[in-house]
Design a protein around this motif. Structure first.
Motif, mmCIF file in Angstrom:
data_model
loop_
_atom_site.group_PDB
_atom_site.id
_atom_site.type_symbol
_atom_site.label_atom_id
_atom_site.label_comp_id
_atom_site.label_asym_id
_atom_site.label_seq_id
_atom_site.Cartn_x
_atom_site.Cartn_y
_atom_site.Cartn_z
ATOM 1 N N SER A 1 0.829 -1.210 0.000
ATOM 2 C CA SER A 1 0.000 0.000 0.000
ATOM 3 C C SER A 1 0.860 1.256 0.000
ATOM 4 N N HIS B 1 -1.254 7.575 -5.126
ATOM 5 C CA HIS B 1 -2.002 6.981 -4.017
ATOM 6 C C HIS B 1 -2.263 8.016 -2.916
ATOM 7 N N VAL C 1 -15.629 -4.324 -1.320
ATOM 8 C CA VAL C 1 -15.363 -3.285 -2.319
ATOM 9 C C VAL C 1 -16.295 -3.444 -3.516
ATOM 10 N N LEU D 1 -13.843 3.784 3.156
ATOM 11 C CA LEU D 1 -13.964 3.101 1.872
ATOM 12 C C LEU D 1 -14.759 3.942 0.885
ATOM 13 N N LEU E 1 -12.694 6.936 -0.178
ATOM 14 C CA LEU E 1 -11.607 6.502 -1.056
ATOM 15 C C LEU E 1 -12.133 6.230 -2.459
ATOM 16 N N LEU E 2 -13.243 5.499 -2.554
ATOM 17 C CA LEU E 2 -13.800 5.164 -3.871
ATOM 18 C C LEU E 2 -14.306 6.416 -4.591
ATOM 19 N N ASN F 1 -11.269 8.240 -5.820
ATOM 20 C CA ASN F 1 -10.699 7.470 -6.925
ATOM 21 C C ASN F 1 -11.495 7.689 -8.210
ATOM 22 N N LEU G 1 -7.000 4.114 -8.969
ATOM 23 C CA LEU G 1 -6.522 2.881 -8.368
ATOM 24 C C LEU G 1 -7.308 1.691 -8.900
ATOM 25 N N GLU H 1 -5.509 -2.462 -5.803
ATOM 26 C CA GLU H 1 -4.842 -1.402 -5.041
ATOM 27 C C GLU H 1 -5.753 -0.865 -3.939
ATOM 28 N N VAL H 2 -7.049 -0.768 -4.212
ATOM 29 C CA VAL H 2 -7.999 -0.348 -3.176
ATOM 30 C C VAL H 2 -7.990 -1.341 -2.021
ATOM 31 N N GLU I 1 -4.957 -0.825 0.145
ATOM 32 C CA GLU I 1 -5.071 0.357 0.997
ATOM 33 C C GLU I 1 -6.010 0.090 2.174
ATOM 34 N N CYS I 2 -7.039 -0.713 1.954
ATOM 35 C CA CYS I 2 -7.942 -1.074 3.053
ATOM 36 C C CYS I 2 -7.192 -1.848 4.138
#
Length: 528
Positions: free
Chosen positions: A151, A163, A284, A302, A305-306, A309, A323, A327-328, A331-332
């Motif tokens: 990550s 990132h 995800v 989450l 982040l999404l 992204n 990402l 990759e997500v 990072e989680c």
């Protein structure tokens, strides 16, 4: 003559002999490479460092100082410290402590065949972390990274920039404010559980170390996945298990190919990674499908982040600027480990130190009750906590979650007149810097939160000597998250309980990825 010529011709040589010859050459070539990387190169690096005035340990074939490091740890860890003794470096990092004392504040030791240069000057440490001397890399252990979390913490260059840019919005203060209800809900559940456990005398004896791990695991589960936090608890359990297994490998990763061997520990780590990835992929995928169907983005990590992204991908019009699902997922995993581990150790040491120093516990409680009474803390009040903030800073100084930070030269670099070849690890010992008598004064080993009364910059002789979350562009992205969560938890605990140290508590800090209490943190809670 004709027969002799025929025997000497290449066509007459059996193919098996040619194959053996080629195999022999390959083996010789590989043996030469190993000899170079495990002996000639380390010896050459050692001579180069000594020629520039650096002192350090002598290189031992293959293992370097790992054996001595392990031996000193076992000896130190067998002896607990006296209560209220905060001079913890000789026990927590005995090899590092001895090396600096014997060879000087800038010295080198050996992590296997790799030289590790220790720099204790806080200004130089900040310069390294800020890349003043040029770009430094994080030391890489590819197999371990893939098994744990590939990550943000491990990326370099443009990949790290991408990132970090996509992750930053999830940790803006305005977004963190929206997570306060999740913080308080988890803390309320913990306090209620403790209240229900009170005996007839209004007290409850508990080991708060696993309790804080459960609390911060629940917090990161809720704040990362919202209503799916129960599924997140399984990830927390898997990540904790993976951490323990990875630690078993740390002494052996210098052995070429060790991580590829089908040992029981290695096989279990691959199984754990597979299960973790499967759970995260399901979460995800479910969230991305909901977003495609027009559902509002949730204000958990989450969702944020999404959303970030997706926005970066749409703005650039290129999918490679965002990402990937993989990759997500990675990072989680970082959310879990960093979010849970840092805050759990901070809260545990804070509770222990307030139990050892009840006068500061009383001052903190007075401030908390003055601001909130018995009501739930809200953001504006948390931001006005002065004494609680001073206490948290002093705990982070004396018991920093990360004992050292490390970087690695990827090319020849010069630091303060010393030229370091490529492949040298640079170790920045946060623990030693935080306990330096020349920087913090003769009371550096004492618990004195009021040293931070005028802020971090005036707490010591060197404004940059406080490095619990790192420094520079790679400073911990979640530091505000951790401090806000710690303030909330501490307020809600001190509103309801008086903390007393149990006679069964053994003061034995030790470093296992983070700075932990080896034998737990036994506390007696008294309802107030």
């Amino acid at each position: 003559m004709v027969l002799g010529a025929w025997l000497m011709s290449p066509a007459s040589v059996p193919w098996s002999l040619l194959a053996y010859g080629v195999l022999g050459l390959v083996l010789l070539w590989q043996a030469g490479r190993l000899l170079h990387s495990l002996w000639w190169r380390p010896r050459r690096l050692e001579l180069a460092l000594r020629a520039q005035g650096l002192r350090g340990t002598r290189y031992r074939f293959l293992t370097g100082d790992l054996g001595e490091h392990g031996r000193l740890n076992r000896e130190a860890w067998a002896r607990p410290l006296p209560l209220r003794c905060h001079d913890i470096a000789p026990r927590v990092a005995p090899f590092l402590h001895n090396a600096v004392r014997e060879h000087g504040s800038a010295c080198f030791t050996w992590f296997g065949p790799t030289p590790k240069v220790t720099i204790t000057d806080p200004d130089l440490a900040k310069d390294v972390l800020s890349n003043k001397f040029g770009h430094f890399e994080k030391p890489k252990f590819p197999t371990l990274t893939k098994l744990f979390s590939d990550s943000l913490a491990n990326h370099e260059g443009e990949k790290w920039v991408k990132h970090r840019r996509i992750l930053n919005p999830a940790f803006h203060l305005e977004k963190l404010k929206l997570m306060l209800p999740a913080f308080s809900a988890c803390c309320e559940e913990l306090v209620s559980k403790w209240m229900e456990s009170l005996g007839s005398d209004g007290s409850y004896e508990v080991d708060v170390w696993p309790e804080m791990q459960i609390l911060t695991g629940d917090v990161i589960s809720r704040t990362a996945f919202g209503s799916s936090y129960l599924e997140g608890r399984r990830i927390f359990q898997l990540q904790a298990e993976q951490t323990e297994r990875l630690l078993k490998c740390m002494q052996k990763i210098v052995i070429p190919g060790y991580m590829s061997l089908p040992t029981k520990n290695n096989r279990k780590m691959h199984q754990t990674k597979k299960e973790t990835d499967s759970i995260l992929r399901g979460l995800v995928d479910k969230r991305m499908q909901a977003m495609k169907e027009g559902e509002c983005t949730k204000d958990d990590l989450l969702g944020l982040l999404l959303e970030s992204n997706m926005r970066h991908t749409e703005e650039d019009g290129q999918s490679n600027h965002g990402l990937t699902i993989e990759e997500v997922i990675e990072e989680c995993k970082l959310f879990y480990f960093a979010g849970m581990e840092t805050t759990s150790v901070l809260l545990t040491w804070t509770i222990l130190l307030l139990s050892m120093h009840p006068e500061w516990q009383d001052r903190a409680r007075e401030e908390i009750l003055g601001l909130f009474g018995k009501n739930k803390p809200e953001y504006e009040g948390l931001s006005r906590l002065k004494i609680v903030t001073m206490i948290l800073y002093e705990v982070l100084r004396l018991y920093p979650p990360a004992v050292t930070f490390t970087r690695k030269t990827y090319k020849q670099m010069e630091i303060e007149g010393v030229t370091y070849p490529a492949g040298v690890i640079v170790e920045l010992p946060v623990l030693l810097i935080h306990h330096d008598l020349n920087i913090w004064g003769s009371d550096a080993h004492e618990f004195k939160p009021d040293r931070f009364a005028e802020g971090i910059s005036k707490a010591s002789k060197n404004p940059g000597a406080f490095l619990p979350f790192g420094w520079g562009p790679r400073i911990c992205i979640g530091q505000n998250f951790a401090l806000l969560e710690a303030k909330m938890a501490l307020c809600m605990i001190l509103q309801c309980f008086k903390l007393e140290l149990m006679p069964s508590y053994t003061h034995a800090p030790y470093s296992m990825v983070t700075l932990r209490p080896m034998h737990g943190a036994q506390i007696k809670l008294r309802a107030i």
